[in-house]
Design an enzyme around this catalytic site. Sequence first.
Site, mmCIF file in Angstrom:
data_model
loop_
_atom_site.group_PDB
_atom_site.id
_atom_site.type_symbol
_atom_site.label_atom_id
_atom_site.label_comp_id
_atom_site.label_asym_id
_atom_site.label_seq_id
_atom_site.Cartn_x
_atom_site.Cartn_y
_atom_site.Cartn_z
ATOM 1 C CG ASP A 255 38.891 -78.455 18.541
ATOM 2 O OD1 ASP A 255 37.725 -78.286 18.406
ATOM 3 O OD2 ASP A 255 39.680 -77.686 19.253
ATOM 4 C CB ALA A 283 30.843 -74.678 17.463
ATOM 5 C CE1 TYR A 345 31.284 -66.205 11.278
ATOM 6 C CE2 TYR A 345 30.722 -64.988 9.963
ATOM 7 C CZ TYR A 345 30.411 -65.669 11.167
ATOM 8 O OH TYR A 345 29.229 -65.750 12.115
HETATM 9 P P1 NAI Z 1 30.068 -66.745 20.540
HETATM 10 O O1 NAI Z 1 31.772 -67.011 20.195
HETATM 11 O O2 NAI Z 1 29.906 -66.491 22.320
HETATM 12 O O3 NAI Z 1 30.166 -68.234 20.947
HETATM 13 C C1 NAI Z 1 30.473 -69.736 20.023
HETATM 14 C C2 NAI Z 1 30.721 -71.166 21.159
HETATM 15 O O4 NAI Z 1 31.027 -72.079 20.088
HETATM 16 C C3 NAI Z 1 31.362 -70.814 22.155
HETATM 17 O O5 NAI Z 1 31.137 -71.669 23.143
HETATM 18 C C4 NAI Z 1 32.875 -71.657 21.530
HETATM 19 O O6 NAI Z 1 33.265 -72.326 22.795
HETATM 20 C C5 NAI Z 1 32.134 -72.908 20.952
HETATM 21 N N1 NAI Z 1 33.218 -73.372 19.868
HETATM 22 C C6 NAI Z 1 33.504 -72.353 18.936
HETATM 23 N N2 NAI Z 1 35.121 -73.274 18.476
HETATM 24 C C7 NAI Z 1 34.187 -74.707 19.106
HETATM 25 C C8 NAI Z 1 34.782 -75.809 18.762
HETATM 26 N N3 NAI Z 1 36.088 -75.987 17.683
HETATM 27 N N4 NAI Z 1 34.318 -76.728 19.705
HETATM 28 C C9 NAI Z 1 33.476 -76.699 20.002
HETATM 29 N N5 NAI Z 1 32.809 -76.080 20.777
HETATM 30 C C10 NAI Z 1 33.528 -74.299 19.866
HETATM 31 O O7 NAI Z 1 29.905 -66.916 18.947
HETATM 32 P P2 NAI Z 1 27.862 -66.233 19.511
HETATM 33 O O8 NAI Z 1 27.592 -65.104 18.480
HETATM 34 O O9 NAI Z 1 26.610 -67.579 20.269
HETATM 35 O O10 NAI Z 1 28.085 -67.733 17.779
HETATM 36 C C11 NAI Z 1 26.789 -69.111 17.405
HETATM 37 C C12 NAI Z 1 27.061 -68.933 15.974
HETATM 38 O O11 NAI Z 1 25.869 -67.663 15.800
HETATM 39 C C13 NAI Z 1 28.444 -68.632 15.436
HETATM 40 O O12 NAI Z 1 28.516 -70.067 14.221
HETATM 41 C C14 NAI Z 1 27.924 -67.136 14.331
HETATM 42 O O13 NAI Z 1 28.902 -67.898 13.712
HETATM 43 C C15 NAI Z 1 26.818 -67.793 14.450
HETATM 44 N N6 NAI Z 1 26.517 -66.043 14.039
HETATM 45 C C16 NAI Z 1 26.020 -65.264 15.039
HETATM 46 C C17 NAI Z 1 26.230 -63.446 14.510
HETATM 47 C C18 NAI Z 1 26.290 -62.712 15.823
HETATM 48 O O14 NAI Z 1 26.279 -61.671 16.066
HETATM 49 N N7 NAI Z 1 26.701 -63.312 17.554
HETATM 50 C C19 NAI Z 1 25.807 -63.781 13.988
HETATM 51 C C20 NAI Z 1 25.636 -64.560 12.794
HETATM 52 C C21 NAI Z 1 25.753 -65.897 12.926
#
Ligand code: NAI
Length: 439
Positions: A255, A283, A345
Amino acid sequence: MPDSLIHSKTLRWFIKNLKLPLPLPPVLQRSNKPWEVELLAGYKVKTNGGISLAAMLQVAGATTIEGNELVDALVYELDGPQTVAKLDQLHAFFNKNLGKVKWNGRIVIIQRQHPHTAEAAAAHRAVDGIIRSVAKEVGRKGITANRIVHEGAWEDMQHRIEGPLRFLLSRYAAFIDGQTIWLDSQVRAPQHSPLAKPLKGKTALVTGAARGIGAAIAKSLAREGAKVIVVDRPQEADIARDLVSEIHGVLLLQDISSIEAPKALADFLTQNHYTLDILVHNAGITRDKTLAKMDTKYWEQVLNVNLQAIISLNETLLHKLNEGGRVIAMSSISGFAGNFGQANYAATKAGLIGYVAALAPELSSRGITVNALAPGFIETAMTAKMPFMTREGGRRLSNLQQGGLPEDIAEATLFLASPGAVGITGQTLRVCGGNMIGA
Ligand code: NAI
């Protein structure tokens, strides 16, 4: 209405052939082949540029043409301009050639800026308005339009221009639209920027890599030769293990927001004799509530994972980065525009934009660049949970009338991690399909 219906080939056929007044998003051409095979293979490019520009494109597989045939891309080289009247030449070039760009084509303006007068500053900035407008005009055909700006002479800057130029022209940049990439010389350029396996021999650490955008990033970096350390929370162990075996990577369950994380990551690298070349802070979490209703728990969780953890990890890991290293943090267009119910956020994503800009000069003497990416609406598990109308609205705000894919963010990350992105540091690159809210 389910997404499968909207994107169904049969429905698209009916809408098109019955001439129904429904705009159909263009089907974007993307690639996940190695750069060596694909980058600009078979491209026909029309340009006003000189021999060295043509040579730069040729190395990546493109040919420049003189005639009036259809082209894959237009590249316009521009010195200044110092006067408003000089913009006429740009108008003439695009007026003549825009209609010849194929669907899914590319438009790039390479602009040297050196404004000595207020009129020159106006003329320089005018080009930004032009590129953003062109992007909106051609987006319905899946064509993108972007700009590269630099301040030096062509001879001094060409090895910094070629990486971004090839990337923006390629199918890997299908969701980057209406953007300007600013190049400078503060980071020393590498001796060699290979097209074949540009990350061979490099070690990358990607946080939140078990799924979504992070998993796509890990796959792209591995495809181009990097050994990828997949970092994610212990509860994601199963999917993280599958990914690690697929990409021949390395797993670290941690984490990142825990107090022990910086030391745990540093110890892991030391004990396994890894040195680090690429650090991707991907993350991130959301805990949405309007600020008046947001309790301390939601506030702290998001600030800790999305911003504080990155700063704390960097305090320990940055000095372990090799010369020529790359740091990439995942921001969001919410960091520019804010978002209802996302004060926490948006605070973290805006914070990252400021953070990379401030950090860049500190790292430049070691040949290290640090940048952020700002994804727009991306099709992930997170956005799939939105109500249909909100989701469809998010897609339609882009010039390309659709959401991006995790692969679009992954390819942009790979580009920023590559040696050829040496001219870019301290910046935040939007990967939003030209959804310019908050720009
Ligand atoms: P997701 O929720 O599908 O994946 C996020 C990953 O980060 C997960 O595998 C989760 O377990 C991991 N994670 C979360 N907290 C953690 C921690 N404390 N320690 C280690 N790992 C941790 O999210 P997604 O959509 O793939 O987003 C990835 C990045 O892109 C994020 O930073 C998000 O804010 C950013 N983002 C996503 C957008 C979208 O439309 N999906 C748009 C803009 C930014």
